[in-house]
Design an enzyme around this catalytic site. Structure first.
Site, short mmCIF file in Angstrom:
data_model
loop_
_atom_site.label_atom_id
_atom_site.label_comp_id
_atom_site.label_asym_id
_atom_site.label_seq_id
_atom_site.Cartn_x
_atom_site.Cartn_y
_atom_site.Cartn_z
N SER A 27 10.02 -41.32 9.03
CA SER A 27 9.67 -41.39 7.61
C SER A 27 9.26 -40.03 7.03
CB SER A 27 8.53 -42.40 7.39
OG SER A 27 7.43 -42.09 8.21
N ASP A 33 -2.95 -43.81 3.20
CA ASP A 33 -1.89 -43.05 3.87
C ASP A 33 -2.33 -41.60 3.96
OD1 ASP A 33 0.34 -41.77 4.81
OD2 ASP A 33 1.72 -42.53 3.29
N HIS A 90 1.81 -39.24 5.36
CA HIS A 90 2.89 -38.75 4.50
C HIS A 90 2.31 -37.91 3.38
CE1 HIS A 90 4.29 -42.50 6.45
NE2 HIS A 90 5.40 -41.79 6.61
#
Length: 456
Positions: free
Chosen positions: A182, A433, A436
């Site tokens: 990702s 998160d 990311h």
């Protein structure tokens, strides 16, 4: 050399005299060069602009607040040495007619510091349609904007700002793919948004859950960008928590043909893996289980993931070389490998303030795991280049580990969705998160380095 008027008292008076009119004429002639010298020496100093000073930042304030018209109040680049007059030609690999551009030593982008930069990003949360929802911090109402106004300054060289036009000129008639997990997708979407500020791409292919396989074309340039999901690069049967399977089954002697079979059609690829190797896994090689990571309760030899990561990286690059040798077209290729970017959790993933920082770190030691995984990639790239006797194949490491390690402020945190605290207040337990990157944000710098790498 002209004589300083303050030293005139040291001059000796001549022993002869001149007629009065002649003396006046000679005196006027002597004053003319002195006046000219005074003009040349002091006029530039009187009219020169003072150097631009960057404002001192407050610890809890955003780095810069753009004006209502979107113009940057200060250009931080004005404190840097001016670029070469042929910098654009150097970036594009061209030389001005009749001139030779001297080769400069390669820049080490891995070591540097984050410095304030007032220039606004090239895109925002609504100006390009390729941002994964969870990384769209602007659109989801992240209240602070200071994380947008920093740039990476290497220690001994300059990293030029990203030029969408220059990248697209390089990408003309080429196919670039981002391959990996990702974070590879995060970097690929960042590039697409940066390029979209100059030319609009068309999504021509989409497949897989969460759009794991996609392809865009910039028709104006006949340029193609693809994203391939391949979280370990080698073959893997992914875990399925809903079915009670919490381990990945990783096959070190087989490759993920979903992307590897497309290698011949690619002109460049950016590989990026790492975090999936930390997930529990069972490792297979030559038909046998050779170990497992985090596999309590299974009758397998427990091993760490570092050796498996190293094997996967080295074997993948060796296989790329082998296929390039076998490819009769001998299409030139650049294979860039992005090094590991650390997470910045300061607590549980669903705890308030899991990644609370609002500014870059000035200095922070890179952890052992990150250091080891970075070294694996850098060493593997060097070894692959030494062994790559296939014409036209070049490997490069996008060494971003340190610059990423210093940006705890660049993650979505709770702003993975719009208004995350609705109904529960800021003390509500929500998913964070801290892995990311917000877009726009620090990951755009990865692609500034990529531009300098692919044209090298």
């Amino acid at each position: 050399m002209g004589t300083n008027p303050s030293q005139n008292h040291h001059l000796q008076v001549t022993q002869f005299s001149l007629p009065k009119k002649q003396f006046v004429a000679y005196g006027l002639y002597a004053l003319i060069p002195l006046a000219l010298l005074h003009y040349l020496l002091f006029y530039p100093l009187a009219t020169a602009k003072p150097p631009v000073q960057l404002p001192q930042l407050q610890e809890d304030a955003p780095a810069f607040v753009p004006s209502q018209h979107g113009h940057a109040p200060v250009n931080a680049d004005e404190q840097l040495p001016p670029p070469s007059p042929h910098r654009q030609d150097e970036v594009l690999g061209n030389s001005p007619a009749g001139e030779a551009v001297s080769a400069s030593p390669p820049c080490d982008y891995a070591d540097g510091e984050w410095v304030p930069d007032a220039r606004p990003p090239l895109y925002n949360g609504t100006s390009c349609g390729t941002i994964k929802d969870g990384q769209n911090c602007m659109a989801h109402g992240r209240p602070d904007t200071g994380y947008l106004y920093w740039r990476w300054r290497p220690q001994r060289c300059d990293l030029p700002a990203f030029s969408p036009a220059a990248f697209l000129r390089w990408l003309r008639n080429r196919h670039l793919a981002f391959v990996g997990d990702s974070l590879a997708r995060n970097q690929g979407e960042s590039l697409l948004c940066l390029l979209s500020s100059h030319s609009t791409p068309e999504l021509v292919y989409r497949d897989g859950e969460e759009n794991k396989f996609r392809r865009w074309v910039f028709h104006e340039y006949n340029a193609t960008v693809s994203i391939f999901w391949s979280p370990l690069l080698v073959k893997v049967v992914e875990k399925a928590e809903h079915a009670g399977v919490r381990h990945n089954n990783v096959f070190l002697d087989a490759f993920d043909e979903r992307w590897m079979s497309q290698l011949g059609a690619l002109d460049a690829a950016v590989l990026s893996v790492g975090h999936w190797f930390l997930i529990p896994g069972i490792y297979h090689d030559a038909g046998n289980v050779v170990g497992c990571h985090d596999c309590a309760g299974l009758n397998h030899t427990e091993t760490d993931f570092f050796g498996v990561f190293k094997e996967a990286v080295h074997r993948t690059l060796a296989e790329v070389t082998r296929r390039q040798v076998a490819d009769t077209s001998k299409k030139k290729k650049v294979i860039a490998f992005t090094t590991f970017s650390p997470a910045h959790f300061q607590g549980d993933w669903d705890k308030t303030g899991a990644c609370p920082e609002k500014r870059p770190y000035k200095e922070k030691e890179v952890g052992y795991t990150e250091t080891a995984m970075r070294k694996t990639v850098v060493d593997a790239v060097a070894a692959a280049n030494a062994d790559a006797d296939a014409g036209g194949l070049r490997f490069a490491a996008l060494d971003v580990t340190k610059l990423a390690n210093l940006r705890p402020d660049g993650h979505p945190g709770p702003y993975m969705r719009n208004d995350p605290f609705a109904g529960g207040g800021e003390d509500a337990r929500v998913q964070n998160d801290c892995v990311h990157w917000c877009m726009p944000g620090p990951i755009d710098t990865f692609n500034e380095i990529l531009l300098q790498t692919v044209v090298g």
